[in-house]
Design a protein around this motif. Structure first.
Motif, short mmCIF file in Angstrom:
data_model
loop_
_atom_site.label_atom_id
_atom_site.label_comp_id
_atom_site.label_asym_id
_atom_site.label_seq_id
_atom_site.Cartn_x
_atom_site.Cartn_y
_atom_site.Cartn_z
N ALA A 35 33.90 -28.32 11.65
CA ALA A 35 33.47 -27.22 12.45
C ALA A 35 32.04 -27.53 13.27
O ALA A 35 31.25 -28.32 12.77
N ILE A 36 31.91 -27.08 14.35
CA ILE A 36 30.57 -27.21 15.06
C ILE A 36 29.70 -26.07 15.06
O ILE A 36 30.18 -25.14 15.50
N SER A 37 28.56 -26.38 14.38
CA SER A 37 27.75 -25.25 14.28
C SER A 37 27.33 -24.52 15.62
O SER A 37 27.42 -25.29 16.83
N SER A 38 27.17 -23.26 15.67
CA SER A 38 27.13 -22.23 16.78
C SER A 38 28.59 -22.12 17.65
O SER A 38 28.35 -21.35 18.63
N TYR A 39 29.52 -22.67 17.07
CA TYR A 39 30.69 -22.62 17.82
C TYR A 39 31.90 -21.96 17.05
O TYR A 39 33.04 -22.65 16.76
N PRO A 40 32.01 -21.02 16.40
CA PRO A 40 32.79 -20.62 15.41
C PRO A 40 34.24 -20.20 15.83
O PRO A 40 35.03 -20.02 15.04
N GLU A 41 34.32 -20.12 17.16
CA GLU A 41 35.48 -19.64 17.70
C GLU A 41 36.69 -20.83 17.93
O GLU A 41 37.69 -20.74 18.10
N TYR A 42 36.09 -22.10 17.48
CA TYR A 42 36.79 -23.24 17.58
C TYR A 42 36.90 -24.16 16.24
O TYR A 42 35.69 -24.06 15.68
N GLY A 43 37.81 -25.11 15.92
CA GLY A 43 37.66 -25.83 14.98
C GLY A 43 38.66 -27.14 15.21
O GLY A 43 39.31 -26.93 16.12
N ILE A 44 38.22 -28.14 14.72
CA ILE A 44 39.08 -29.39 14.64
C ILE A 44 39.64 -29.62 13.57
O ILE A 44 38.91 -29.49 12.51
N LEU A 45 40.95 -29.99 13.66
CA LEU A 45 41.82 -30.34 12.33
C LEU A 45 42.21 -31.56 12.36
O LEU A 45 43.09 -32.03 13.29
N PHE A 46 42.06 -32.41 11.45
CA PHE A 46 42.54 -33.61 11.03
C PHE A 46 43.80 -33.52 10.26
O PHE A 46 43.55 -33.16 8.99
N THR A 47 45.09 -34.15 10.33
CA THR A 47 46.04 -33.98 9.42
C THR A 47 46.27 -35.67 9.40
O THR A 47 46.72 -36.19 10.26
N ILE A 48 46.23 -35.98 8.15
CA ILE A 48 46.48 -37.66 7.85
C ILE A 48 47.98 -37.59 7.71
O ILE A 48 48.91 -36.93 7.39
N ALA A 49 48.47 -38.43 8.84
CA ALA A 49 49.77 -39.03 8.96
C ALA A 49 50.06 -40.22 8.31
O ALA A 49 49.18 -41.18 7.83
#
Length: 138
Positions: A35-49
């Motif tokens: 999560a990037i503070s101040s930008y709750p409308e977006y997120g980054i998701l890492f999925t381990i492959a």
């Protein structure tokens, strides 16, 4: 860094896959959120492959909600620290920012689940160790 760079999938893919050895031991399909503070409308998701880490940019809007329950842990990063984090091949800045409490770390899963999913070595790479399944992180 510009706002659009914060959620640039290619930059995140380059960084996370250049430091992939730090994620060794985490089982396939485990998920880590950024999560990037101040930008709750977006997120980054890492999925381990199996051979890499897949990166998705998630949007939180009226049609879609980011589901934090699908993640095992979440790291919240201040936008001003992203230049330090997204240095290819450099995991030490990420670790240092966590240890200096400039990156917040949240566990969404139970400790036993994190252990079962192989997070012990990853957490050790960050400077945290599981004592046992009944104890909090040290």
């Amino acid at each position: 860094m510009k706002v659009e760079d914060y959620f640039n999938k290619e930059k995140w893919e380059k960084w996370v896959n250049s430091v992939i050895e730090n994620f060794n031991g985490i089982k396939e399909n485990s998920k880590i959120g950024i999560a990037i503070s101040s930008y709750p409308e977006y997120g980054i998701l890492f999925t381990i492959a199996k051979e890499n880490i897949k990166v998705e940019i998630k949007e939180n809007n009226a049609n879609h909600h980011i589901n934090i329950n699908e993640m095992d842990m979440i790291f919240e990063i201040d936008p001003y620290d992203l230049d330090l984090v997204l240095v290819e091949g450099n995991f030490s800045n990420f670790r240092e920012l966590i240890n200096n409490r400039r990156i917040a770390m949240y566990s969404v899963s139970e400790l036993t689940s994190l252990i079962d999913k192989g997070y012990s070595q990853f957490m050790a790479n960050l400077g945290f160790y599981f004592k046992d399944s009944a104890s909090p992180l040290s």
